[in-house]
Write an enzyme that holds these catalytic residues in place. Structure first.
Site, PDB file in Angstrom:
ATOM      1  N   SER A  63     -28.434  14.836   9.365  1.00 42.18           N
ATOM      2  CA  SER A  63     -29.237  15.195  10.540  1.00 42.18           C
ATOM      3  C   SER A  63     -28.404  15.650  11.733  1.00 42.18           C
ATOM      4  O   SER A  63     -28.961  16.164  12.713  1.00 42.18           O
ATOM      5  CB  SER A  63     -30.114  14.015  10.963  1.00 42.18           C
ATOM      6  OG  SER A  63     -31.180  13.852  10.059  1.00 42.18           O
ATOM      7  N   LYS A  66     -28.975  19.157  12.890  1.00 40.13           N
ATOM      8  CA  LYS A  66     -30.183  19.571  13.599  1.00 40.13           C
ATOM      9  C   LYS A  66     -29.930  20.230  14.967  1.00 40.13           C
ATOM     10  O   LYS A  66     -30.500  21.283  15.248  1.00 40.13           O
ATOM     11  CB  LYS A  66     -31.128  18.373  13.762  1.00 40.13           C
ATOM     12  CG  LYS A  66     -31.711  17.877  12.433  1.00 40.13           C
ATOM     13  CD  LYS A  66     -32.467  16.566  12.604  1.00 40.13           C
ATOM     14  CE  LYS A  66     -33.027  16.075  11.289  1.00 40.13           C
ATOM     15  NZ  LYS A  66     -33.677  14.751  11.413  1.00 40.13           N
ATOM     16  N   TYR A 188     -33.289  23.629   4.429  1.00 36.77           N
ATOM     17  CA  TYR A 188     -33.058  22.420   5.207  1.00 36.77           C
ATOM     18  C   TYR A 188     -32.195  21.425   4.427  1.00 36.77           C
ATOM     19  O   TYR A 188     -31.242  20.846   4.965  1.00 36.77           O
ATOM     20  CB  TYR A 188     -34.392  21.777   5.596  1.00 36.77           C
ATOM     21  CG  TYR A 188     -34.255  20.432   6.249  1.00 36.77           C
ATOM     22  CD1 TYR A 188     -33.723  20.312   7.529  1.00 36.77           C
ATOM     23  CD2 TYR A 188     -34.646  19.270   5.590  1.00 36.77           C
ATOM     24  CE1 TYR A 188     -33.585  19.077   8.135  1.00 36.77           C
ATOM     25  CE2 TYR A 188     -34.518  18.034   6.186  1.00 36.77           C
ATOM     26  CZ  TYR A 188     -33.985  17.932   7.455  1.00 36.77           C
ATOM     27  OH  TYR A 188     -33.841  16.704   8.049  1.00 36.77           O
ATOM     28  N   TYR A 240     -33.232   9.036  17.612  1.00 39.98           N
ATOM     29  CA  TYR A 240     -34.528   8.615  17.063  1.00 39.98           C
ATOM     30  C   TYR A 240     -35.172   7.540  17.941  1.00 39.98           C
ATOM     31  O   TYR A 240     -35.178   7.652  19.165  1.00 39.98           O
ATOM     32  CB  TYR A 240     -34.375   8.148  15.613  1.00 39.98           C
ATOM     33  CG  TYR A 240     -33.713   9.166  14.733  1.00 39.98           C
ATOM     34  CD1 TYR A 240     -34.206  10.469  14.650  1.00 39.98           C
ATOM     35  CD2 TYR A 240     -32.582   8.848  13.991  1.00 39.98           C
ATOM     36  CE1 TYR A 240     -33.606  11.417  13.849  1.00 39.98           C
ATOM     37  CE2 TYR A 240     -31.975   9.792  13.178  1.00 39.98           C
ATOM     38  CZ  TYR A 240     -32.485  11.071  13.116  1.00 39.98           C
ATOM     39  OH  TYR A 240     -31.887  12.003  12.323  1.00 39.98           O
ATOM     40  N   VAL A 258     -27.660  10.184   8.487  1.00 40.55           N
ATOM     41  CA  VAL A 258     -27.781   9.051   7.577  1.00 40.55           C
ATOM     42  C   VAL A 258     -26.600   8.891   6.621  1.00 40.55           C
ATOM     43  O   VAL A 258     -26.555   7.920   5.862  1.00 40.55           O
ATOM     44  CB  VAL A 258     -29.108   9.102   6.780  1.00 40.55           C
ATOM     45  CG1 VAL A 258     -30.294   8.945   7.703  1.00 40.55           C
ATOM     46  CG2 VAL A 258     -29.200  10.371   5.949  1.00 40.55           C
TER      47      VAL A 258
END
Length: 390
Positions: A63, A66, A188, A240, A258
């Site tokens: 992530s 992103k 993705y 998050y 992660v």
């Protein structure tokens, strides 16, 4: 080992015994990670990389891709077109939650999975390979070297990615997703499977810190306004449902992944990154969070602290018999140290034989301990004739 690297090593040694958390188990390739690995890196304005621990270990970016794919979309399409597809509000929910805006179906922000898939679908490219190539090219420019996909991790993510496919179908049903679901989702998965090291992530963070210019290559990757937009969203959404507490404790725009990676940005100062595979319940690396939090405390990195001058102290030059005096005033931060040293090295090249340069730092209004250590360390490598008063 120079004193700054030694300081980073001390922080790593302090955090290393922490063994809470576990690697991500829903992606088989990530579940097999070596949980003992721990690394940390810092990159300042002149592109010098200081790294400690397992800094050569490769892991997938996940992530952390992103914000950089968001930067690509913003650079190519502009803010308004991107915001028509994705919001910028914290979701307060886990990264894989169904956080869609009532009425429009827009994902809450680009840092959660739904928002990242929507953003990836905006990247120009007729198929998965073309879109992936564009993403890889951009992220490589941020890192200052060529990156590539870990095919084993990609296959593992694709085989277990039903929830992300479901999110993509929901986005398509609301008219948010551009193009075919499989194209968006597979691109993705591939962006998340790019291999990086903690050194790469620190350089990528530093590129955002310096307004889109890579401090290693000196290449402008994105416009300054795009970098600012990305950092704004990272500041409120990058961690998050831990983002609020992170901003309170650390006070830096950040993004986690992660696989255990974490990067944080001190605007106009430096980029930092950490890596450790064990995750907490938010999906953030336990030890990476602790390492960056500790460093932020030691270096006074919180961006909402009161600062006279974030980057550069006042510098006054005086010619005296036998040489020159450099008087420092205002505030000395970590990045400011590197700028002062650059000025001094330039003076050293012009210093006549037998002349001295005295750097008087006694007039500083504030000096972070780490910045003083860095300045003292640099003076150990200076030519004869340089004197530091602190």
């Amino acid at each position: 080992m120079d004193p700054i690297t030694a300081l980073l090593d001390d922080v790593l040694d302090e955090i290393a015994p922490q063994d809470a958390g576990a690697p991500a188990d829903y992606i088989p390739e990530l579940a097999a990670a070596d949980t003992d690995r721990l690394a940390f890196a810092v990159v300042g304005p002149h592109g010098r990389v200081r790294a400690v621990g397992d800094d050569a270990a490769e892991f997938t970016i996940q992530s952390i891709s992103k914000p950089f794919v968001l930067a690509l979309a913003l650079q190519e399409l502009g803010r308004e077109r991107v915001l028509a597809r994705v919001g910028v509000e914290p979701s307060g929910e886990p990264f894989n939650a169904i956080s869609l805006e009532m009425g429009t179906g827009r994902p809450a922000n680009p840092m959660i999975n739904a928002g990242a898939i929507a953003v990836s679908s905006l990247v120009p490219g007729g198929d998965v390979d073309e879109r992936t190539a564009r993403i890889v090219e951009t992220l490589s420019a941020f890192a200052g070297r060529s990156l590539w996909v870990d095919e084993a991790v990609y296959a593992s993510e694709s085989a277990t990615g039903d929830r992300n496919r479901a999110l993509a179908h929901l986005l398509r049903s609301h008219g948010v997703l551009e193009g075919e679901v499989e194209t968006a989702v597979e691109a993705y998965f591939r962006q998340c499977s790019l291999l990086v090291t903690v050194r790469d992530l620190a350089v990528m963070a530093a590129t955002l810190a310096f307004g889109g210019v890579n401090p290693l290559t000196r290449r402008r990757v994105i416009d300054e306004r795009v970098a600012r937009d990305v950092l704004s969203i990272m500041g409120s959404c990058g961690m998050y449902d831990f983002s609020g507490e992170w901003m309170l404790r650390v006070g830096l725009p950040a993004k986690s992944g992660v696989s255990g990676g974490l990067l944080a940005v001190a605007p106009s100062q430096f980029g930092v990154a950490a890596f450790s595979p064990r995750l907490d319940t938010h999906g953030n690396s336990v030890r990476s969070v602790l390492v960056v939090e500790e460093l932020a405390e030691r270096f006074g990195m919180h961006m909402l602290e009161s600062h006279e001058s974030v980057a550069v102290p006042a510098v006054a030059l005086e010619t005296v018999e036998g040489g020159r005096v450099v008087r420092l005033g205002g505030e000395l931060g970590f990045a400011g140290t590197e700028r002062v040293v650059a000025i001094l090295r330039g003076m050293g090249d012009e210093l006549p034989p037998g002349a001295t340069v005295t750097v008087d730092a006694t007039g500083l209004g504030a000096a972070h301990p780490g910045a003083v250590v860095a300045l003292q360390a640099e003076f150990e490598t200076m030519p004869e004739g340089f004197v530091l008063l602190v």
